[in-house]
Write an enzyme that holds these catalytic residues in place. Structure first.
Site, PDB file in Angstrom:
ATOM      1  N   ASP A   1       0.819  -1.205   0.000  1.00 23.22           N
ATOM      2  CA  ASP A   1       0.000   0.000   0.000  1.00 23.22           C
ATOM      3  C   ASP A   1       0.865   1.273   0.000  1.00 23.22           C
ATOM      4  O   ASP A   1       1.942   1.295   0.587  1.00 23.22           O
ATOM      5  CB  ASP A   1      -0.859  -0.037   1.277  1.00 23.22           C
ATOM      6  CG  ASP A   1      -2.008   0.938   1.236  1.00 23.22           C
ATOM      7  OD1 ASP A   1      -2.090   1.720   0.285  1.00 23.22           O
ATOM      8  OD2 ASP A   1      -2.823   0.898   2.184  1.00 23.22           O
TER       9      ASP A   1
ATOM     10  N   ARG B   1     -12.011   2.406   8.277  1.00 24.11           N
ATOM     11  CA  ARG B   1     -10.690   2.696   7.695  1.00 24.11           C
ATOM     12  C   ARG B   1     -10.737   3.894   6.745  1.00 24.11           C
ATOM     13  O   ARG B   1     -10.013   3.948   5.769  1.00 24.11           O
ATOM     14  CB  ARG B   1     -10.135   1.468   6.966  1.00 24.11           C
ATOM     15  CG  ARG B   1      -8.635   1.293   7.214  1.00 24.11           C
ATOM     16  CD  ARG B   1      -8.010   0.207   6.345  1.00 24.11           C
ATOM     17  NE  ARG B   1      -6.621  -0.010   6.737  1.00 24.11           N
ATOM     18  CZ  ARG B   1      -5.641  -0.253   5.880  1.00 24.11           C
ATOM     19  NH1 ARG B   1      -5.888  -0.309   4.588  1.00 24.11           N
ATOM     20  NH2 ARG B   1      -4.429  -0.451   6.293  1.00 24.11           N
TER      21      ARG B   1
ATOM     22  N   ASP C   1      -6.283  -6.578  -2.240  1.00 29.36           N
ATOM     23  CA  ASP C   1      -6.770  -6.428  -0.868  1.00 29.36           C
ATOM     24  C   ASP C   1      -8.237  -5.991  -0.851  1.00 29.36           C
ATOM     25  O   ASP C   1      -8.800  -5.569  -1.881  1.00 29.36           O
ATOM     26  CB  ASP C   1      -5.898  -5.385  -0.154  1.00 29.36           C
ATOM     27  CG  ASP C   1      -5.733  -5.671   1.330  1.00 29.36           C
ATOM     28  OD1 ASP C   1      -6.601  -6.325   1.911  1.00 29.36           O
ATOM     29  OD2 ASP C   1      -4.717  -5.214   1.897  1.00 29.36           O
TER      30      ASP C   1
ATOM     31  N   CYS D   1      -6.425 -10.982  -0.425  1.00 27.68           N
ATOM     32  CA  CYS D   1      -6.211 -10.493   0.930  1.00 27.68           C
ATOM     33  C   CYS D   1      -7.445  -9.682   1.303  1.00 27.68           C
ATOM     34  O   CYS D   1      -8.062  -9.067   0.433  1.00 27.68           O
ATOM     35  CB  CYS D   1      -4.966  -9.598   0.956  1.00 27.68           C
ATOM     36  SG  CYS D   1      -4.622  -8.833   2.546  1.00 27.68           S
TER      37      CYS D   1
ATOM     38  N   ASP E   1      -3.168 -10.959   8.952  1.00 28.26           N
ATOM     39  CA  ASP E   1      -2.210  -9.890   9.246  1.00 28.26           C
ATOM     40  C   ASP E   1      -1.395 -10.220  10.492  1.00 28.26           C
ATOM     41  O   ASP E   1      -0.410  -9.536  10.777  1.00 28.26           O
ATOM     42  CB  ASP E   1      -2.936  -8.564   9.478  1.00 28.26           C
ATOM     43  CG  ASP E   1      -3.233  -7.836   8.167  1.00 28.26           C
ATOM     44  OD1 ASP E   1      -2.774  -8.300   7.110  1.00 28.26           O
ATOM     45  OD2 ASP E   1      -3.935  -6.801   8.211  1.00 28.26           O
TER      46      ASP E   1
HETATM   47  C1  GLA Z   1      -4.334  -4.849   4.890  1.00 28.26           C
HETATM   48  C2  GLA Z   1      -3.474  -6.039   4.544  1.00 28.26           C
HETATM   49  C3  GLA Z   1      -2.044  -5.759   4.909  1.00 28.26           C
HETATM   50  C4  GLA Z   1      -1.576  -4.523   4.180  1.00 28.26           C
HETATM   51  C5  GLA Z   1      -2.501  -3.351   4.474  1.00 28.26           C
HETATM   52  C6  GLA Z   1      -2.160  -2.157   3.621  1.00 28.26           C
HETATM   53  O1  GLA Z   1      -4.409  -4.675   6.272  1.00 28.26           O
HETATM   54  O2  GLA Z   1      -3.939  -7.197   5.178  1.00 28.26           O
HETATM   55  O3  GLA Z   1      -1.227  -6.862   4.594  1.00 28.26           O
HETATM   56  O4  GLA Z   1      -1.558  -4.786   2.803  1.00 28.26           O
HETATM   57  O5  GLA Z   1      -3.853  -3.684   4.256  1.00 28.26           O
HETATM   58  O6  GLA Z   1      -2.992  -1.083   3.877  1.00 28.26           O
END
Ligand code: GLA
Length: 740
Positions: A359, A435, A470, A518, A540
């Site tokens: 990100d 978020r 994601d 993800c 995570d």
């Molecule tokens: C999510 C993903 C993480 C990362 C963040 C980035 O939480 O699970 O691995 O990529 O987003 O914002």
């Protein structure tokens, strides 16, 4: 493998020697599912499995008839498969047998991911058509039986013929079982605590798991497993239902007054409604039903094999997956080209094969409050653009991978300013924050078209060979401006179909890109996504001890090759726990291995350790990613201070056992780990990793030993009890077995 039709009893028997399903058309033309489970002999009549109507009434009201697809209003008061209203508004339906057909192979489901065959002789599909006279509702119920797998898949298509219909509940399958002597297993959790395995006995009444979040969720996985009370990992009967779907779902068990059990699984009904005009149809997601008499391990092996070989698809299905390093926990949003190149160079020197830029590379995103939707490189951080960065990475000899979150939009983004109506929300109503981002309405074709174009430009504009896709917030205020008020019930499912369509277009356009799914970790870790992205970010939570439980639970249905697992820095960013780097690696190797740390900040000892880890994983990669997994000692068992699992190569030539100490204690109790899945007659050479001078656990790797001995007596870790003080907490050892 066959589907036997006995016209005299109107009985259909799907049998492959590993599992049987017996269906029967009753005298009133209802379709009954008399059996789904242990293989039964062909050439037999199974009418005796059907309850007879209560003599007192001479009819079926309230009797537990094992309906193949129960409807409401006709005397079965348990949870139904189907609730639909015809033009008169009544929801009473009596679908009756009309015809059936058997075809080789397995048809695809329109717009939905599903398991498949590569040649028609791998499976046979039975379709039974039922019709309800008064409403003109037709049902096509499909059962596909795989050859050589204890697997049956099911799905249903509902057709409106003469009149419009409103669908309120449409399950993918219902299975009635003749007793309630089962323990129910589910995978539950939350962010960073996914796939906690919970067990409870079935009791009278209903127990359900579901998601209404727009994604399958970290709260519950779309999976129901039943085991008989004595069933353990290696022995006994188990049944599993896994829904190939990534949106709102319901999975439920009901025990009725006669102690029979009804299971149902499908799209979550309270967030669903679908209108069918005459001539239109609706197809449910597929459910994969596995049965085993070889314990939970046998059940998992059945799911793993199917998901690995006939659900995942594309270039990367059978290929070695690269060892990656992801910059997220190394830099979060704070990086520039030189920092990334320094990280990548250092990673390359350690043996890493793929560098993933997470990100923060687009728009002007320095925190989570901006720029989602603007898939254009941030030239403040990467002044020469993505292509130039990617080329510097690939010039190092690494592959280059990129993070995206296509289904989202930040209120502070050019996309949102141009198309505020593309974000999901109810007009005039405030949107619930999560978020600091909103969810795009992928039920609208123009949104999918836009995203396909925008992402095609990104993927075609740089040498990208991996994408982490994601999805970081649930859907709230579900409403689509693309649908009329009376069709808002369709919104959630249409958004899932749109997401699948986007995945389909991008995976077809970029067949060489490895996609990893993800959703804040494992919040959408489901078979639906495995059909597009052969691996997913499991959680995570990268803490090794937490990961033991997460990967143990996830493995109930999902193969190691589907589970992204990384070594991260200590203190761990999620738990603050400090574990040895060997332990972090020994856990993460049971998955698709990688790193989630800053390699430029490592000590020399850590760098040496990582080179050694990568060498070991590379040597055994095919086994770790495509071997047969066995759970040996549960990390969830409170009476134990250790956990263990193992993986056996497809050809049986090698196996790797992982043994993990949690909280150490002096003069420890017996610690023997009995192995499974070896060739009893073969002899194995044993070696232990890591090699530690004077290691009190080293005698466990004394060999050579036979498979029979290792099954019966196991690896002996308790020979030097007096040396426990040298172990400390959170130790791990891998034992590599090579067949001689
Ligand atoms: C999510 C993903 C993480 C990362 C963040 C980035 O939480 O699970 O691995 O990529 O987003 O914002």
């Amino acid at each position: 493998m066959t589907v036997e039709w006995r016209p005299d009893g109107r009985q259909l028997h799907l049998a492959n020697g590993l599992v049987s399903c017996v269906l029967r058309v009753a005298d009133d033309d209802a379709l009954l599912l008399l059996h789904h489970g242990a293989p039964l002999p062909l050439g037999q009549d199974y009418a005796h499995l059907a309850p007879t109507p209560t003599p007192r009434h001479g009819e079926r009201v309230g009797d537990p008839m094992p309906s193949a697809y129960p409807t409401s209003g006709i005397g079965d008061f348990r949870i139904p498969a189907l609730l639909a209203r015809g033009p008169d508004g009544a929801s009473t339906l009596r679908p009756q047998y009309r015809s059936h057909a058997v075809e080789p192979g397995k048809p695809a489901l329109p717009g939905l991911p599903s398991t498949y065959v590569e040649s028609p002789d791998e499976a046979e599909t039975l379709t039974v058509t039922l019709g309800d006279d008064l409403t003109g509702l037709f049902l096509d119920l499909r059962w596909t039986l795989y050859r050589d797998r204890p697997i049956v898949t099911r799905s249903a298509t509902i057709r409106a013929t003469t009149a419009a219909l409103d669908l309120d509940t449409v399950m993918s399958a219902v299975i009635d079982l003749p007793d309630d002597d089962w323990i129910l297993l589910t995978l539950d959790g939350t962010w960073a605590r996914e796939a906690e395995l919970h067990e409870r006995p079935l009791i009278h009444g209903r127990v359900a798991i579901d998601s209404t979040r727009g994604i399958s969720s970290a709260q519950h996985n779309p999976l129901l497993v039943l085991r008989r009370p004595p069933t353990d990992e290696a022995h006994g009967e188990a049944l599993g239902l896994s829904l190939v779907y990534s949106g709102n779902f319901l999975a439920e068990a009901e025990v009725d007054s006669f102690a029979t059990t009804r299971l149902r699984i499908g799209i979550e009904p309270t967030t669903f409604g679908w209108h069918l005009d005459p001539g239109a149809s609706f197809t449910t997601p597929e459910v994969v039903v596995a049965w085993s008499d070889a314990g939970l391990g046998g059940l998992s092996a059945a799911f793993h094999g199917l998901f690995r070989e006939r659900l995942a698809r594309g270039t990367w299905r059978d290929r070695d997956r690269p060892i990656l390093l992801n910059n997220w926990e190394a830099t979060y949003y704070d990086f520039d080209t030189e920092r990334l190149v320094a990280i990548a160079t250092s990673a390359r020197d350690l043996g890493v094969e793929l560098f993933v830029l997470d990100d923060g590379w687009f728009g002007h995103r320095d925190a989570d409050d901006t720029s989602l939707g603007d898939w254009v490189v941030d030239r403040r951080k990467l002044p020469d653009g993505l292509d130039a960065l990617a080329r510097r990475i690939t010039d190092l000899g690494l592959r280059f991978g990129l993070w995206i979150e296509p289904e989202m939009v930040s209120p502070d983004s050019d996309l949102f300013r141009a198309h505020p109506d593309w974000a999901i929300g109810v007009p005039g109503r405030e949107r619930t924050q999560s978020r600091r981002q909103l969810v795009l309405d992928l039920g609208r074709p123009e949104v999918v078209d836009h995203l396909a174009d925008a992402l095609t430009a990104v993927f075609a504009g740089a040498p990208i060979s991996y994408v982490k896709w994601d999805m970081n917030r649930p859907v709230t205020e579900p409403y689509s401006l693309g649908l009329p008020p009376e069709r808002q019930g369709e919104m959630a499912h249409r958004a899932v179909l749109g997401m699948y369509e986007l995945y389909r277009r991008l995976t077809e356009r970029f067949p060489d890109i490895l996609f990893e799914s993800c959703a804040s970790g494992g919040a959408r870790f489901d078979p639906g996504l495995l059909a597009f992205a052969p691996q997913g970010w499991t959680s995570d939570d990268t803490d090794a001890i937490e990961r033991l439980a997460i990967q143990w639970g996830t493995s109930l249905a999902y193969p190691l090759g589907a589970m992204g697992a990384h070594v991260s820095a200590v203190p761990n960013h999620q738990t603050g726990r400090v574990t040895p780097i060997a332990t972090r690696a020994a856990v993460a190797m049971f998955g698709v291995f990688g790193y989630e740390l800053d390699p430029t900040a490592l000590t020399d000892d850590e760098r040496t350790a990582i080179r050694d880890q990568i060498a070991l994983y590379t040597r055994h990669r095919a086994t770790f990613q495509r071997g047969t997994f066995h759970r040996l000692a549960s990390p969830l068992d409170p009476s134990r201070r250790h956990a263990a699992w193992m993986v056996v190569a497809a050809d049986g030539a090698e196996a790797i056992v992982g043994v993990y100490g949690t909280l150490n204690r002096p003069t420890p109790e017996s610690l023997r780990v009995r192995l499974r899945g070896l060739d009893p007659a073969a002899t194995y050479t044993l070696s232990m990793w890591p090699e530690i001078p004077g290691d009190p656990l080293a005698p466990a790797a004394t060999g050579p030993r036979t498979g029979a001995d290792l099954h019966a007596t196991g690896l002996v870790f308790d020979r030097e009890r007096h040396a426990a003080a040298t172990l400390g907490d959170f130790w791990a050892r891998l034992i590599v077995l090579e067949r001689r």
